[in-house]
Design a protein around this motif. Structure first.
Motif, PDB file in Angstrom:
ATOM      1  N   ALA A   1      11.608 -30.108 -39.270  1.00  0.00           N
ATOM      2  CA  ALA A   1      12.964 -29.937 -39.807  1.00  0.00           C
ATOM      3  C   ALA A   1      13.316 -31.050 -40.779  1.00  0.00           C
ATOM      4  O   ALA A   1      13.950 -30.821 -41.821  1.00  0.00           O
ATOM      5  CB  ALA A   1      13.973 -29.892 -38.662  1.00  0.00           C
ATOM      6  N   LYS A   2      12.903 -32.255 -40.463  1.00  0.00           N
ATOM      7  CA  LYS A   2      13.176 -33.394 -41.348  1.00  0.00           C
ATOM      8  C   LYS A   2      12.495 -33.206 -42.696  1.00  0.00           C
ATOM      9  O   LYS A   2      13.059 -33.549 -43.749  1.00  0.00           O
ATOM     10  CB  LYS A   2      12.706 -34.688 -40.680  1.00  0.00           C
ATOM     11  N   LYS A   3      11.282 -32.647 -42.691  1.00  0.00           N
ATOM     12  CA  LYS A   3      10.567 -32.422 -43.947  1.00  0.00           C
ATOM     13  C   LYS A   3      11.276 -31.392 -44.814  1.00  0.00           C
ATOM     14  O   LYS A   3      11.105 -31.381 -46.042  1.00  0.00           O
ATOM     15  CB  LYS A   3       9.131 -31.933 -43.682  1.00  0.00           C
ATOM     16  N   LEU A   4      12.053 -30.512 -44.209  1.00  0.00           N
ATOM     17  CA  LEU A   4      12.720 -29.439 -44.954  1.00  0.00           C
ATOM     18  C   LEU A   4      14.017 -29.884 -45.612  1.00  0.00           C
ATOM     19  O   LEU A   4      14.649 -29.100 -46.323  1.00  0.00           O
ATOM     20  CB  LEU A   4      13.006 -28.260 -44.007  1.00  0.00           C
ATOM     21  N   ARG A   5      14.420 -31.123 -45.399  1.00  0.00           N
ATOM     22  CA  ARG A   5      15.711 -31.582 -45.907  1.00  0.00           C
ATOM     23  C   ARG A   5      15.784 -31.556 -47.426  1.00  0.00           C
ATOM     24  O   ARG A   5      16.863 -31.446 -47.996  1.00  0.00           O
ATOM     25  CB  ARG A   5      16.008 -32.998 -45.393  1.00  0.00           C
ATOM     26  N   GLY A   6      14.662 -31.630 -48.092  1.00  0.00           N
ATOM     27  CA  GLY A   6      14.675 -31.602 -49.555  1.00  0.00           C
ATOM     28  C   GLY A   6      14.792 -30.215 -50.149  1.00  0.00           C
ATOM     29  O   GLY A   6      14.850 -30.072 -51.367  1.00  0.00           O
ATOM     30  N   PHE A   7      14.820 -29.203 -49.294  1.00  0.00           N
ATOM     31  CA  PHE A   7      14.900 -27.821 -49.769  1.00  0.00           C
ATOM     32  C   PHE A   7      16.280 -27.246 -49.445  1.00  0.00           C
ATOM     33  O   PHE A   7      16.907 -27.622 -48.457  1.00  0.00           O
ATOM     34  CB  PHE A   7      13.823 -26.959 -49.099  1.00  0.00           C
ATOM     35  N   GLU A   8      16.715 -26.310 -50.262  1.00  0.00           N
ATOM     36  CA  GLU A   8      17.996 -25.641 -50.007  1.00  0.00           C
ATOM     37  C   GLU A   8      17.758 -24.492 -49.027  1.00  0.00           C
ATOM     38  O   GLU A   8      17.748 -23.323 -49.391  1.00  0.00           O
ATOM     39  CB  GLU A   8      18.593 -25.127 -51.325  1.00  0.00           C
ATOM     40  N   VAL A   9      17.523 -24.846 -47.788  1.00  0.00           N
ATOM     41  CA  VAL A   9      17.267 -23.846 -46.757  1.00  0.00           C
ATOM     42  C   VAL A   9      18.226 -24.049 -45.590  1.00  0.00           C
ATOM     43  O   VAL A   9      18.722 -25.157 -45.367  1.00  0.00           O
ATOM     44  CB  VAL A   9      15.809 -23.922 -46.235  1.00  0.00           C
ATOM     45  N   GLU A  10      18.451 -22.978 -44.860  1.00  0.00           N
ATOM     46  CA  GLU A  10      19.163 -23.090 -43.582  1.00  0.00           C
ATOM     47  C   GLU A  10      18.105 -23.237 -42.499  1.00  0.00           C
ATOM     48  O   GLU A  10      17.158 -22.435 -42.437  1.00  0.00           O
ATOM     49  CB  GLU A  10      20.022 -21.857 -43.312  1.00  0.00           C
ATOM     50  N   VAL A  11      18.251 -24.239 -41.671  1.00  0.00           N
ATOM     51  CA  VAL A  11      17.276 -24.475 -40.607  1.00  0.00           C
ATOM     52  C   VAL A  11      17.948 -24.236 -39.260  1.00  0.00           C
ATOM     53  O   VAL A  11      18.956 -24.870 -38.935  1.00  0.00           O
ATOM     54  CB  VAL A  11      16.695 -25.901 -40.664  1.00  0.00           C
ATOM     55  N   LEU A  12      17.379 -23.314 -38.496  1.00  0.00           N
ATOM     56  CA  LEU A  12      17.853 -22.996 -37.155  1.00  0.00           C
ATOM     57  C   LEU A  12      16.790 -23.428 -36.155  1.00  0.00           C
ATOM     58  O   LEU A  12      15.595 -23.394 -36.448  1.00  0.00           O
ATOM     59  CB  LEU A  12      18.104 -21.497 -37.005  1.00  0.00           C
ATOM     60  N   CYS A  13      17.209 -23.823 -34.965  1.00  0.00           N
ATOM     61  CA  CYS A  13      16.236 -24.150 -33.932  1.00  0.00           C
ATOM     62  C   CYS A  13      16.626 -23.476 -32.623  1.00  0.00           C
ATOM     63  O   CYS A  13      17.808 -23.293 -32.314  1.00  0.00           O
ATOM     64  CB  CYS A  13      16.108 -25.659 -33.735  1.00  0.00           C
ATOM     65  N   TYR A  14      15.595 -23.102 -31.882  1.00  0.00           N
ATOM     66  CA  TYR A  14      15.777 -22.552 -30.540  1.00  0.00           C
ATOM     67  C   TYR A  14      14.933 -23.357 -29.573  1.00  0.00           C
ATOM     68  O   TYR A  14      13.766 -23.661 -29.850  1.00  0.00           O
ATOM     69  CB  TYR A  14      15.364 -21.076 -30.475  1.00  0.00           C
ATOM     70  N   ASP A  15      15.513 -23.710 -28.434  1.00  0.00           N
ATOM     71  CA  ASP A  15      14.806 -24.495 -27.428  1.00  0.00           C
ATOM     72  C   ASP A  15      15.382 -24.170 -26.063  1.00  0.00           C
ATOM     73  O   ASP A  15      16.570 -23.822 -25.951  1.00  0.00           O
ATOM     74  CB  ASP A  15      14.965 -26.000 -27.732  1.00  0.00           C
ATOM     75  N   ILE A  16      14.552 -24.279 -25.020  1.00  0.00           N
ATOM     76  CA  ILE A  16      15.064 -24.018 -23.667  1.00  0.00           C
ATOM     77  C   ILE A  16      15.972 -25.144 -23.183  1.00  0.00           C
ATOM     78  O   ILE A  16      16.737 -24.958 -22.235  1.00  0.00           O
ATOM     79  CB  ILE A  16      13.917 -23.786 -22.662  1.00  0.00           C
ATOM     80  N   GLN A  17      15.901 -26.307 -23.823  1.00  0.00           N
ATOM     81  CA  GLN A  17      16.807 -27.407 -23.499  1.00  0.00           C
ATOM     82  C   GLN A  17      18.099 -27.243 -24.301  1.00  0.00           C
ATOM     83  O   GLN A  17      18.067 -26.805 -25.456  1.00  0.00           O
ATOM     84  CB  GLN A  17      16.166 -28.759 -23.846  1.00  0.00           C
ATOM     85  N   ASN A  18      19.207 -27.606 -23.704  1.00  0.00           N
ATOM     86  CA  ASN A  18      20.487 -27.537 -24.405  1.00  0.00           C
ATOM     87  C   ASN A  18      20.724 -28.791 -25.233  1.00  0.00           C
ATOM     88  O   ASN A  18      20.176 -29.859 -24.945  1.00  0.00           O
ATOM     89  CB  ASN A  18      21.627 -27.373 -23.396  1.00  0.00           C
ATOM     90  N   HIS A  19      21.533 -28.638 -26.266  1.00  0.00           N
ATOM     91  CA  HIS A  19      22.045 -29.769 -27.050  1.00  0.00           C
ATOM     92  C   HIS A  19      20.930 -30.587 -27.699  1.00  0.00           C
ATOM     93  O   HIS A  19      20.988 -31.815 -27.723  1.00  0.00           O
ATOM     94  CB  HIS A  19      22.918 -30.681 -26.176  1.00  0.00           C
ATOM     95  N   VAL A  20      19.937 -29.919 -28.262  1.00  0.00           N
ATOM     96  CA  VAL A  20      18.874 -30.635 -28.963  1.00  0.00           C
ATOM     97  C   VAL A  20      19.024 -30.547 -30.481  1.00  0.00           C
ATOM     98  O   VAL A  20      18.318 -31.230 -31.211  1.00  0.00           O
ATOM     99  CB  VAL A  20      17.471 -30.132 -28.551  1.00  0.00           C
ATOM    100  N   GLY A  21      19.907 -29.710 -30.963  1.00  0.00           N
ATOM    101  CA  GLY A  21      20.129 -29.609 -32.396  1.00  0.00           C
ATOM    102  C   GLY A  21      20.619 -30.930 -32.965  1.00  0.00           C
ATOM    103  O   GLY A  21      21.158 -31.781 -32.255  1.00  0.00           O
ATOM    104  N   ASP A  22      20.421 -31.119 -34.262  1.00  0.00           N
ATOM    105  CA  ASP A  22      20.829 -32.370 -34.895  1.00  0.00           C
ATOM    106  C   ASP A  22      21.241 -32.084 -36.332  1.00  0.00           C
ATOM    107  O   ASP A  22      21.462 -30.921 -36.711  1.00  0.00           O
ATOM    108  CB  ASP A  22      19.721 -33.419 -34.815  1.00  0.00           C
ATOM    109  N   GLU A  23      21.317 -33.127 -37.141  1.00  0.00           N
ATOM    110  CA  GLU A  23      21.759 -32.956 -38.527  1.00  0.00           C
ATOM    111  C   GLU A  23      20.768 -32.161 -39.358  1.00  0.00           C
ATOM    112  O   GLU A  23      21.101 -31.688 -40.448  1.00  0.00           O
ATOM    113  CB  GLU A  23      21.985 -34.333 -39.184  1.00  0.00           C
ATOM    114  N   ASN A  24      19.543 -31.967 -38.852  1.00  0.00           N
ATOM    115  CA  ASN A  24      18.531 -31.244 -39.615  1.00  0.00           C
ATOM    116  C   ASN A  24      18.369 -29.791 -39.205  1.00  0.00           C
ATOM    117  O   ASN A  24      17.724 -29.013 -39.923  1.00  0.00           O
ATOM    118  CB  ASN A  24      17.182 -31.953 -39.472  1.00  0.00           C
ATOM    119  N   ALA A  25      18.902 -29.405 -38.059  1.00  0.00           N
ATOM    120  CA  ALA A  25      18.748 -28.025 -37.594  1.00  0.00           C
ATOM    121  C   ALA A  25      19.879 -27.670 -36.637  1.00  0.00           C
ATOM    122  O   ALA A  25      20.245 -28.465 -35.774  1.00  0.00           O
ATOM    123  CB  ALA A  25      17.397 -27.837 -36.889  1.00  0.00           C
ATOM    124  N   ARG A  26      20.406 -26.459 -36.797  1.00  0.00           N
ATOM    125  CA  ARG A  26      21.476 -25.979 -35.920  1.00  0.00           C
ATOM    126  C   ARG A  26      20.856 -25.177 -34.785  1.00  0.00           C
ATOM    127  O   ARG A  26      20.099 -24.233 -35.022  1.00  0.00           O
ATOM    128  CB  ARG A  26      22.448 -25.112 -36.725  1.00  0.00           C
TER     129      ARG A  26
END
Length: 321
Positions: free
Chosen positions: A165-190
């Motif tokens: 996700a950090k590598k994608l910051r230079g691109f105009e993309v929407e980054v989504l993340c899914y994980d079995i743990q809660n509250h792991v999203g950050d400034e790089n992925a929702r």
């Protein structure tokens, strides 16, 4: 019920795989007794493991219940890599054996490799290179896609997923993340539900460990739940993808292309894929122009070899401080 750790000078560590020499050197400098055995069979190592307090491994063989039952003095298992699936972790922990891994050591390498695969897929780099070398100058059939404006879905948002996700910051993309743990999203992925990711993603990148939950996770039902055709990148574990279902999706164009650093057919040692006839699904992957294959090297850089060894050395030393 933590075992009492004896003094460092009395701690014998068995290394059964070769690693960067700094690992051995730093453990020796700290006062540990290092012993190497890169050639004995599992049975031979198992017969003498009672003599050791620690073992350093990569992927030469599985550490199962029978092995752990013989390892009566074992205090830690250190794997110079990210995952611990080659170890019966629950049984080890029941015997108060500490488990040490180093996902911090190769996360950057994995993030870069995943991005490289994705850009190669989008721009037909492997196909175009092969054609030019063969004397063919085909521009229109190699017209690529731009990453800008796409939605990238990351499944598994730990060390590796965060790095990608950090590598994608230079691109105009929407980054989504899914994980079995809660509250792991950050400034790089929702962080979103799996259903939302499947509704929106143009790209799916796997960064999950191999567990009962992820085994054969990417199957026909999983793929058909996506609203749009998508590109798939897997730098995680091969057994998370059902290859025959992936091939069917490539043939139907539900999956537009795949970058696979890992395969369902991998043997534990990663050295020899097949002992007999190749599966038909793998033959398809070998011929497909919209598939990129690499031999489980996403985390396998010159720099990560050093980082992995350093992380393991630091964690072992810290354990005994």
């Amino acid at each position: 019920m933590n075992k009492t750790l004896q003094p460092v000078s009395a701690t014998k560590i068995l290394h059964i795989d070769s690693n960067h020499p700094l690992l051995w050197e730093q453990l020796a400098q700290a006062g540990f007794q290092n012993v190497e055995d890169f050639t004995s069979s599992k049975e031979e190592v198992q017969a003498k493991i009672h003599e050791y307090h620690g073992i350093v491994i990569r992927s030469r063989f599985k550490i199962d219940r029978a092995f752990l039952d013989k390892a009566v003095n074992l205090q830690f298992i250190a794997r110079v890599g990210a995952g611990l699936e080659s170890i019966d972790c629950d049984y080890a922990e029941s015997k108060d054996v500490r488990l040490i891994a180093a996902p911090e050591g190769n996360r950057n390498a994995v993030g870069e490799h995943a991005l490289g695969m994705l850009l190669s897929l989008f721009n037909n780099l492997n196909k175009a290179d092969k054609e030019v070398r063969s004397g063919h100058w085909k521009r229109e059939s190699n017209r690529g896609h731009e990453l800008d404006g796409k939605t990238v879905g990351i499944i598994g948002y730990g060390n590796m997923g965060k790095s990608f996700a950090k590598k994608l910051r230079g691109f105009e993309v929407e980054v989504l993340c899914y994980d079995i743990q809660n509250h792991v999203g950050d400034e790089n992925a929702r962080q979103v539900s799996l259903a939302e990711l499947q509704q929106k993603a143009d790209v799916v990148s796997l960064h999950t460990p191999w567990t009962p939950l992820t085994d054969k996770m990417v199957n026909a039902d999983f793929i058909s739940a996506f609203a749009k055709p998508f590109w798939l990148v897997n730098t995680a574990r091969g057994k998370s993808v059902v290859t025959a279902d992936l091939v069917a999706a490539l043939q139907s164009k539900k999956i537009l292309g795949a970058g696979l650093d890992v395969l369902e057919y991998e043997k534990l040692s990663f050295e020899h894929l097949f002992e007999g006839e190749k599966p038909a699904a793998f033959d398809y992957l070998l011929q497909a122009e919209n598939v990129i294959l690499t031999p489980h090297i996403a985390g396998w850089t010159v720099e990560s070899k050093v980082k992995l060894a350093q992380v393991i050395a630091d964690k072992i030393v810290k354990l005994y401080q």
